[in-house]
Design a protein around this motif. Sequence first.
Motif, PDB file in Angstrom:
ATOM      1  N   ILE A 138      14.828  30.684 -19.182  1.00 49.44           N
ATOM      2  CA  ILE A 138      13.952  31.689 -18.670  1.00 49.44           C
ATOM      3  C   ILE A 138      12.623  31.113 -18.253  1.00 49.44           C
ATOM      4  N   ASP A 139      12.043  30.286 -19.010  1.00 55.17           N
ATOM      5  CA  ASP A 139      10.860  29.597 -18.357  1.00 55.17           C
ATOM      6  C   ASP A 139      10.813  28.653 -17.458  1.00 55.17           C
ATOM      7  N   GLU A 140      11.724  27.761 -17.507  1.00 52.33           N
ATOM      8  CA  GLU A 140      11.783  26.500 -16.608  1.00 52.33           C
ATOM      9  C   GLU A 140      12.884  26.684 -15.614  1.00 52.33           C
ATOM     10  N   LYS A 141      13.520  27.913 -15.443  1.00 53.27           N
ATOM     11  CA  LYS A 141      14.523  28.343 -14.606  1.00 53.27           C
ATOM     12  C   LYS A 141      15.644  27.292 -14.352  1.00 53.27           C
ATOM     13  N   CYS A 142      16.343  26.597 -15.434  1.00 55.93           N
ATOM     14  CA  CYS A 142      17.027  25.576 -15.224  1.00 55.93           C
ATOM     15  C   CYS A 142      18.498  26.309 -14.555  1.00 55.93           C
ATOM     16  N   ARG A 143      19.169  25.329 -13.725  1.00 56.65           N
ATOM     17  CA  ARG A 143      20.382  26.067 -13.152  1.00 56.65           C
ATOM     18  C   ARG A 143      21.838  25.500 -13.713  1.00 56.65           C
ATOM     19  N   LEU A 144      21.585  24.419 -14.296  1.00 55.81           N
ATOM     20  CA  LEU A 144      22.814  24.088 -14.931  1.00 55.81           C
ATOM     21  C   LEU A 144      22.619  23.304 -16.305  1.00 55.81           C
ATOM     22  N   LEU A 145      23.225  23.684 -17.284  1.00 56.26           N
ATOM     23  CA  LEU A 145      23.071  23.152 -18.630  1.00 56.26           C
ATOM     24  C   LEU A 145      24.442  22.755 -19.263  1.00 56.26           C
ATOM     25  N   MET A 146      24.317  21.671 -20.185  1.00 56.19           N
ATOM     26  CA  MET A 146      25.548  21.232 -20.988  1.00 56.19           C
ATOM     27  C   MET A 146      25.079  21.176 -22.370  1.00 56.19           C
ATOM     28  N   LEU A 147      26.002  21.905 -22.915  1.00 61.16           N
ATOM     29  CA  LEU A 147      25.928  21.739 -24.439  1.00 61.16           C
ATOM     30  C   LEU A 147      27.093  20.789 -24.825  1.00 61.16           C
ATOM     31  N   LEU A 148      26.565  19.856 -25.493  1.00 57.56           N
ATOM     32  CA  LEU A 148      27.660  18.618 -25.689  1.00 57.56           C
ATOM     33  C   LEU A 148      27.757  18.351 -27.366  1.00 57.56           C
ATOM     34  N   GLY A 149      29.024  18.268 -27.764  1.00 54.25           N
ATOM     35  CA  GLY A 149      28.858  17.761 -29.247  1.00 54.25           C
ATOM     36  C   GLY A 149      30.489  17.657 -29.618  1.00 54.25           C
ATOM     37  N   MET A 150      30.880  16.836 -30.724  1.00 53.11           N
ATOM     38  CA  MET A 150      32.191  16.819 -31.137  1.00 53.11           C
ATOM     39  C   MET A 150      32.724  18.296 -31.709  1.00 53.11           C
ATOM     40  N   GLY A 151      33.864  18.222 -31.707  1.00 52.00           N
ATOM     41  CA  GLY A 151      34.527  19.663 -32.434  1.00 52.00           C
ATOM     42  C   GLY A 151      34.088  20.036 -33.434  1.00 52.00           C
ATOM     43  N   GLY A 152      33.688  21.429 -33.780  1.00 51.58           N
ATOM     44  CA  GLY A 152      33.483  22.052 -34.800  1.00 51.58           C
ATOM     45  C   GLY A 152      31.928  21.789 -34.979  1.00 51.58           C
TER      46      GLY A 152
END
Length: 457
Positions: A138-152
């Motif tokens: 919202i504030d910094e208007k990012c266009r592409l974000l990745m949520l990374l992490g192992m299973g579960g």
Amino acid sequence: MTVIELSFEQAMLVLDKALQKKHLSNIQEMVLRLCWSGYTYAEIAESSGYDDDYIRDVGFRLWQMLSKALGENIAKSNVKTVLRRHYSSLKQVDSQVSTIAAFPTPKIQQQQDWGEAIDVSVFYGRQKEQELLQRWIIDEKCRLLMLLGMGGIGKTALSVKVAEKLQSKFDFVFWRSLRNSPAISDLMRELISFVSQQSAASLPENLDVQISYLMKYLRSRRCLILLDNIESLLQSGETSGHYCTGYEGYGQLLRRIGDEVHQSCLVFTTRETPSGFTAREGDALPVRSLQLTGLSAVESQQILATKGLVDSTDECQQLIQRYAGNPLALKIVATTIQHLFDGNICQFLQQGSVIFGDIWEILEQQFNRLSANEKQVMYSLAVKQDWVSLQHLQQYVIPQISERELLEALFSLQRRSLIEQRSASYTQPTVVMEYVSENLIGKVCCEIPTAENYSLA
């Protein structure tokens, strides 16, 4: 006379109109954004990892490009003044256009398509992560974000929770799981039909043209797109991030959404980083990543309490540490403790093994995706059971691999969230180490010859 305080996003709107069909490249936008914030070329080079001369050259060509587009000389020293003046002119024109209603804009009805999104009415913690993602989107208007992490670890749940909180800020919200590896053409057809409010009756076959069609809507409308389980599109048996044959179009889609100017955001979840993403992300860029680790002790205890486990704090802490705060693993093991150990955590911990059932299957799926070199590195780390320096690790990997291959394997394992780094040393999360150790024991046992393998002379 009041001087208008122009934001960077407003400046980009000016440039979007001035450049028309052209757009700033990723590196050009980064240089402009940081110059806008007062960085010197040397500081930009240092923070981005590029050569100082290269950044200066990018800046020189950028000012030339903007000067040509806006019809006057632009340099680092006057870019704010010039764009502020052009923005004021645009506002006056927009006001006149609105008055005479020359180009009426059809009203956009807010729409949402949640697909197979999970129920997150019961959600544990992640308050800091939620606040960070909200600020980025919202504030910094990012266009592409990745949520990374192992299973579960909770990537899917977090993506849905954040989308629910922010849904009122967007004209369109679109959530899809990629677990069954849909063709890029099928996704584009669904997505464009949705954001165009079914006005796009037919689409061209060319993917690049389809993406351009989508980008038009991402620029004119505020869209939040969430794609879950992108690792389903990536190859196994190789270092991380390579798309399976026929799915390279997803990489093309992510690149363009990350590189081009628009007012929307795409968030994707994955167990490993897709190729092309790392070069684009940065703290001052509109492309960013958030690597999820385990829940805190307090948040993990909430999961155990919900499952009816109320043993002593020390025993709960041991259980949480052994599973590194992985929420899915804690839910699975808590159910097992209730059914097989009458809710007694101490008895469960005394029996030794912590990897079983669905927990084993989750780790098995991720381990089977590794390349041969990655597996050898994982076995070596499991044998050491401690932090290992890069220098020593190379000696332990059997069969030995080159330094280049070792660095590639380590980088790939980091992108898969399977190892931890501290300074120049590496180890594995406890639950991963136990799985790899058991896997190695089974592998060795299978390779040990028995009497049945020999015939009497």
